[in-house]
Write a protein that holds these residues in place. Structure first.
Motif, PDB file in Angstrom:
ATOM      1  N   ALA A  16     -74.055 116.030  -5.606  1.00 13.84           N
ATOM      2  CA  ALA A  16     -74.225 117.371  -6.171  1.00 13.84           C
ATOM      3  C   ALA A  16     -75.584 117.504  -6.863  1.00 13.84           C
ATOM      4  CB  ALA A  16     -73.101 117.660  -7.163  1.00 13.84           C
ATOM      5  N   LEU A  17     -76.021 116.426  -7.507  1.00 11.14           N
ATOM      6  CA  LEU A  17     -77.331 116.436  -8.161  1.00 11.14           C
ATOM      7  C   LEU A  17     -78.452 116.581  -7.141  1.00 11.14           C
ATOM      8  CD1 LEU A  17     -78.879 116.155 -10.824  1.00 11.14           C
ATOM      9  CD2 LEU A  17     -78.885 113.671 -10.464  1.00 11.14           C
ATOM     10  N   LEU A  20     -78.468 120.171  -5.986  1.00  5.22           N
ATOM     11  CA  LEU A  20     -79.065 121.033  -7.005  1.00  5.22           C
ATOM     12  C   LEU A  20     -80.582 120.879  -7.036  1.00  5.22           C
ATOM     13  CD1 LEU A  20     -78.869 122.928  -9.468  1.00  5.22           C
ATOM     14  CD2 LEU A  20     -78.501 120.873 -10.880  1.00  5.22           C
ATOM     15  N   SER A  23     -82.461 122.631  -4.313  1.00  5.26           N
ATOM     16  CA  SER A  23     -82.524 124.094  -4.386  1.00  5.26           C
ATOM     17  C   SER A  23     -83.548 124.574  -5.411  1.00  5.26           C
ATOM     18  CB  SER A  23     -81.142 124.649  -4.740  1.00  5.26           C
ATOM     19  OG  SER A  23     -80.767 124.264  -6.054  1.00  5.26           O
ATOM     20  N   GLN A  24     -84.114 123.631  -6.170  1.00 11.98           N
ATOM     21  CA  GLN A  24     -85.082 123.992  -7.205  1.00 11.98           C
ATOM     22  C   GLN A  24     -86.527 123.854  -6.690  1.00 11.98           C
ATOM     23  OE1 GLN A  24     -83.833 125.231 -10.145  1.00 11.98           O
ATOM     24  NE2 GLN A  24     -81.885 124.950  -9.049  1.00 11.98           N
ATOM     25  N   SER A  50     -80.794 119.204   1.792  1.00 10.65           N
ATOM     26  CA  SER A  50     -79.470 119.768   1.463  1.00 10.65           C
ATOM     27  C   SER A  50     -78.346 119.185   2.319  1.00 10.65           C
ATOM     28  CB  SER A  50     -79.511 121.287   1.587  1.00 10.65           C
ATOM     29  OG  SER A  50     -80.383 121.837   0.616  1.00 10.65           O
ATOM     30  N   SER A  53     -77.429 115.717   1.082  1.00  8.38           N
ATOM     31  CA  SER A  53     -76.709 115.762  -0.195  1.00  8.38           C
ATOM     32  C   SER A  53     -75.259 116.188   0.013  1.00  8.38           C
ATOM     33  CB  SER A  53     -77.406 116.733  -1.149  1.00  8.38           C
ATOM     34  OG  SER A  53     -78.735 116.324  -1.404  1.00  8.38           O
ATOM     35  N   TRP A 127     -88.121 118.298 -10.730  1.00  9.28           N
ATOM     36  CA  TRP A 127     -86.934 118.260  -9.876  1.00  9.28           C
ATOM     37  C   TRP A 127     -87.111 117.316  -8.687  1.00  9.28           C
ATOM     38  CZ3 TRP A 127     -82.317 119.601 -11.217  1.00  9.28           C
ATOM     39  CH2 TRP A 127     -82.130 120.588 -12.199  1.00  9.28           C
ATOM     40  N   CYS A 131     -84.493 114.292  -7.568  1.00  9.19           N
ATOM     41  CA  CYS A 131     -83.973 114.032  -6.224  1.00  9.19           C
ATOM     42  C   CYS A 131     -84.194 112.573  -5.817  1.00  9.19           C
ATOM     43  CB  CYS A 131     -84.636 114.972  -5.228  1.00  9.19           C
ATOM     44  SG  CYS A 131     -83.749 115.125  -3.677  1.00  9.19           S
TER      45      CYS A 131
END
Length: 200
Positions: A16-17, A20, A23-24, A50, A53, A127, A131
């Motif tokens: 989930a991290l 997230l 998406s940043q 994505s 993940s 960010w 990742c």
């Protein structure tokens, strides 16, 4: 918290991290001749971030019901997914301007080697490091599952069939059996009378 639940929860959170973080904003930049700052998100820089993940999260869900052998296979898969996520992110860190050439071309209409020369300022977001951390943790947790999941308690106990109730004793009076006995010429009360006599 038991090791199984802790490990699976950690894998899901790491996936989930990564989702997230993807998406940043990863790269901010300014093109020559403009005064606006453009931003590019992680999934725009690399479309595979994505899906990888999401696959890590899905593997965590599958681990909740997997048997010992399948758990090890899923552990190897999570480790490979984590390594892939890390490698993709590091490639952007190594050459951020090359990674955003498509965005620059869409803004300026210029393509080719001169595209990156148009960038007068650029900056990497925190960010992208998040990742990287997510990918590294996923790889480590995947290896932990592959090596140690054999010691986890077996799941699915609550779905096992309930034990059957004990058979009713054949000595318990049964009216239907009594009628059958009478039809055959036997008197079932004789045995009861004998038992009563012995108890006296």
């Amino acid at each position: 918290m038991r090791p199984k639940l802790l490990t699976i929860s950690a894998i899901a959170l790491v996936g989930a991290l990564g989702l997230l973080a993807g998406s940043q904003t990863w790269v901010s930049f300014m093109v020559d001749g403009t005064h606006s700052v453009e931003t590019v998100a992680g999934h725009e820089v690399n479309a595979a971030v994505s899906p990888i993940s999401i696959a890590i999260v899905a593997a965590a869900l599958a681990l909740t019901i997997a048997g010992p052998v399948f758990r090890r296979a899923l552990g190897v898969l999570v480790a490979l997914l984590g390594a892939g996520l890390t490698a993709l992110t590091i490639s952007v860190l190594a050459a951020p301007l090359t990674a955003i050439t498509g965005t620059i071309t869409s803004l300026t209409g210029i393509s080719g080697e001169a595209t990156t020369d148009l960038v007068v300022w650029s900056r990497l977001s925190a960010w992208i490091w998040v990742c990287v951390v997510a990918g590294v943790l996923a790889a480590i947790l995947g290896l932990v599952v592959a090596v140690f999941s054999g010691t986890w308690a077996a799941g699915g106990r609550k779905y096992d069939a309930a034990p059957r109730p004990a058979d009713v004793s054949t000595n318990t009076p049964d009216r239907i059996s009594d009628w059958d006995a009478l039809s055959g010429g036997d008197d079932p009360s004789d045995g009861e009378a004998d038992d009563a006599g012995r108890k006296r």
